[in-house]
Design a protein around this motif. Structure first.
Motif, PDB file in Angstrom:
ATOM      1  N   ILE A 158       0.831  -1.205   0.000  1.00 56.91           N
ATOM      2  CA  ILE A 158       0.000   0.000   0.000  1.00 56.91           C
ATOM      3  C   ILE A 158       0.866   1.255   0.000  1.00 56.91           C
ATOM      4  O   ILE A 158       0.601   2.207  -0.733  1.00 56.91           O
ATOM      5  N   SER A 159       1.916   1.253   0.808  1.00 54.29           N
ATOM      6  CA  SER A 159       2.779   2.444   0.849  1.00 54.29           C
ATOM      7  C   SER A 159       3.438   2.679  -0.504  1.00 54.29           C
ATOM      8  O   SER A 159       3.540   3.828  -0.954  1.00 54.29           O
ATOM      9  N   ASN A 160       3.838   1.616  -1.178  1.00 49.44           N
ATOM     10  CA  ASN A 160       4.441   1.767  -2.507  1.00 49.44           C
ATOM     11  C   ASN A 160       3.418   2.223  -3.542  1.00 49.44           C
ATOM     12  O   ASN A 160       3.712   3.095  -4.363  1.00 49.44           O
ATOM     13  N   GLU A 161       2.220   1.630  -3.512  1.00 47.07           N
ATOM     14  CA  GLU A 161       1.173   2.017  -4.466  1.00 47.07           C
ATOM     15  C   GLU A 161       0.792   3.486  -4.310  1.00 47.07           C
ATOM     16  O   GLU A 161       0.535   4.172  -5.293  1.00 47.07           O
TER      17      GLU A 161
ATOM     18  N   ALA B  87      -2.132   3.444  13.798  1.00 42.77           N
ATOM     19  CA  ALA B  87      -1.517   4.734  13.446  1.00 42.77           C
ATOM     20  C   ALA B  87      -0.919   4.684  12.041  1.00 42.77           C
ATOM     21  O   ALA B  87      -1.075   5.630  11.254  1.00 42.77           O
ATOM     22  N   VAL B  88      -0.267   3.582  11.695  1.00 41.23           N
ATOM     23  CA  VAL B  88       0.304   3.443  10.357  1.00 41.23           C
ATOM     24  C   VAL B  88      -0.809   3.343   9.320  1.00 41.23           C
ATOM     25  O   VAL B  88      -0.706   3.928   8.242  1.00 41.23           O
ATOM     26  N   CYS B  89      -1.888   2.639   9.633  1.00 37.15           N
ATOM     27  CA  CYS B  89      -3.032   2.583   8.711  1.00 37.15           C
ATOM     28  C   CYS B  89      -3.569   3.986   8.425  1.00 37.15           C
ATOM     29  O   CYS B  89      -3.844   4.320   7.271  1.00 37.15           O
ATOM     30  N   LYS B  90      -3.706   4.785   9.474  1.00 36.72           N
ATOM     31  CA  LYS B  90      -4.170   6.162   9.274  1.00 36.72           C
ATOM     32  C   LYS B  90      -3.202   6.936   8.384  1.00 36.72           C
ATOM     33  O   LYS B  90      -3.622   7.671   7.490  1.00 36.72           O
ATOM     34  N   ALA B  91      -1.905   6.757   8.632  1.00 36.73           N
ATOM     35  CA  ALA B  91      -0.892   7.450   7.828  1.00 36.73           C
ATOM     36  C   ALA B  91      -0.949   7.011   6.365  1.00 36.73           C
ATOM     37  O   ALA B  91      -0.675   7.814   5.463  1.00 36.73           O
ATOM     38  N   LEU B  92      -1.306   5.756   6.139  1.00 38.00           N
ATOM     39  CA  LEU B  92      -1.433   5.232   4.773  1.00 38.00           C
ATOM     40  C   LEU B  92      -2.809   5.497   4.172  1.00 38.00           C
ATOM     41  O   LEU B  92      -3.068   5.131   3.026  1.00 38.00           O
ATOM     42  N   GLU B  93      -3.686   6.097   4.968  1.00 37.61           N
ATOM     43  CA  GLU B  93      -5.048   6.423   4.538  1.00 37.61           C
ATOM     44  C   GLU B  93      -5.811   5.168   4.120  1.00 37.61           C
ATOM     45  O   GLU B  93      -6.462   5.110   3.081  1.00 37.61           O
ATOM     46  N   VAL B  94      -5.719   4.128   4.980  1.00 39.31           N
ATOM     47  CA  VAL B  94      -6.367   2.856   4.707  1.00 39.31           C
ATOM     48  C   VAL B  94      -7.012   2.349   5.995  1.00 39.31           C
ATOM     49  O   VAL B  94      -6.475   2.551   7.088  1.00 39.31           O
TER      50      VAL B  94
ATOM     51  N   VAL C 214       6.641  -1.517   9.703  1.00 42.16           N
ATOM     52  CA  VAL C 214       6.373  -1.799   8.293  1.00 42.16           C
ATOM     53  C   VAL C 214       7.322  -2.838   7.705  1.00 42.16           C
ATOM     54  O   VAL C 214       6.913  -3.646   6.879  1.00 42.16           O
ATOM     55  N   ARG C 215       8.573  -2.861   8.144  1.00 42.26           N
ATOM     56  CA  ARG C 215       9.560  -3.737   7.515  1.00 42.26           C
ATOM     57  C   ARG C 215      10.250  -4.698   8.474  1.00 42.26           C
ATOM     58  O   ARG C 215      10.926  -5.613   8.050  1.00 42.26           O
ATOM     59  N   GLY C 216      10.103  -4.487   9.772  1.00 38.88           N
ATOM     60  CA  GLY C 216      10.847  -5.263  10.751  1.00 38.88           C
ATOM     61  C   GLY C 216      10.302  -6.654  10.992  1.00 38.88           C
ATOM     62  O   GLY C 216       9.440  -7.136  10.260  1.00 38.88           O
ATOM     63  N   THR C 217      10.806  -7.267  12.045  1.00 43.45           N
ATOM     64  CA  THR C 217      10.398  -8.628  12.357  1.00 43.45           C
ATOM     65  C   THR C 217       9.823  -8.764  13.761  1.00 43.45           C
ATOM     66  O   THR C 217       9.359  -9.835  14.124  1.00 43.45           O
ATOM     67  N   ASN C 218       9.847  -7.679  14.544  1.00 42.72           N
ATOM     68  CA  ASN C 218       9.320  -7.788  15.905  1.00 42.72           C
ATOM     69  C   ASN C 218       7.802  -7.641  15.900  1.00 42.72           C
ATOM     70  O   ASN C 218       7.202  -7.305  14.892  1.00 42.72           O
TER      71      ASN C 218
END
Length: 91
Positions: A21-24, A60-67, A47-51
């Motif tokens: 989504i972030s790339n699109e 919060a990240v969903c809101k930032a991605l507007e999804v 977004v990219r880690g493993t923890n």
């Protein structure tokens, strides 16, 4: 103390969706950092880690991605066949 449960395969599915989504939408990790107030390292870990991801951080990240979070969680998991619940076994 018991070790924290982490389903790495499931986290991988969620992270792939966030990354796609972030790339699109051409929303960079830096943009997410600006929109959430999180540090770059926090954004990267979500977004990219493993923890493990906190629910609040993910929202919060969903809101930032507007999804909507439901778009991220739109997948099936294998549900094991459990024995009956304790109340039914006492019967």
């Amino acid at each position: 103390m018991a070790e924290q449960y982490i389903d790495k395969a499931l986290l991988g599915v969620i992270r792939e969706k966030l990354w796609k989504i972030s790339n699109e939408r051409r929303i960079t990790l830096e943009d997410i950092e600006d929109r959430t107030g999180f540090s770059y390292s926090q954004v990267y870990r979500i977004v990219r880690g493993t923890n493990n991801i906190s629910v609040s951080g993910l929202v919060a990240v969903c809101k930032a991605l507007e999804v909507q979070p439901s778009e991220i969680f739109n997948f099936d998991v294998v549900i094991p066949k459990y024995p009956s619940v304790r109340k039914e076994r006492k019967g």
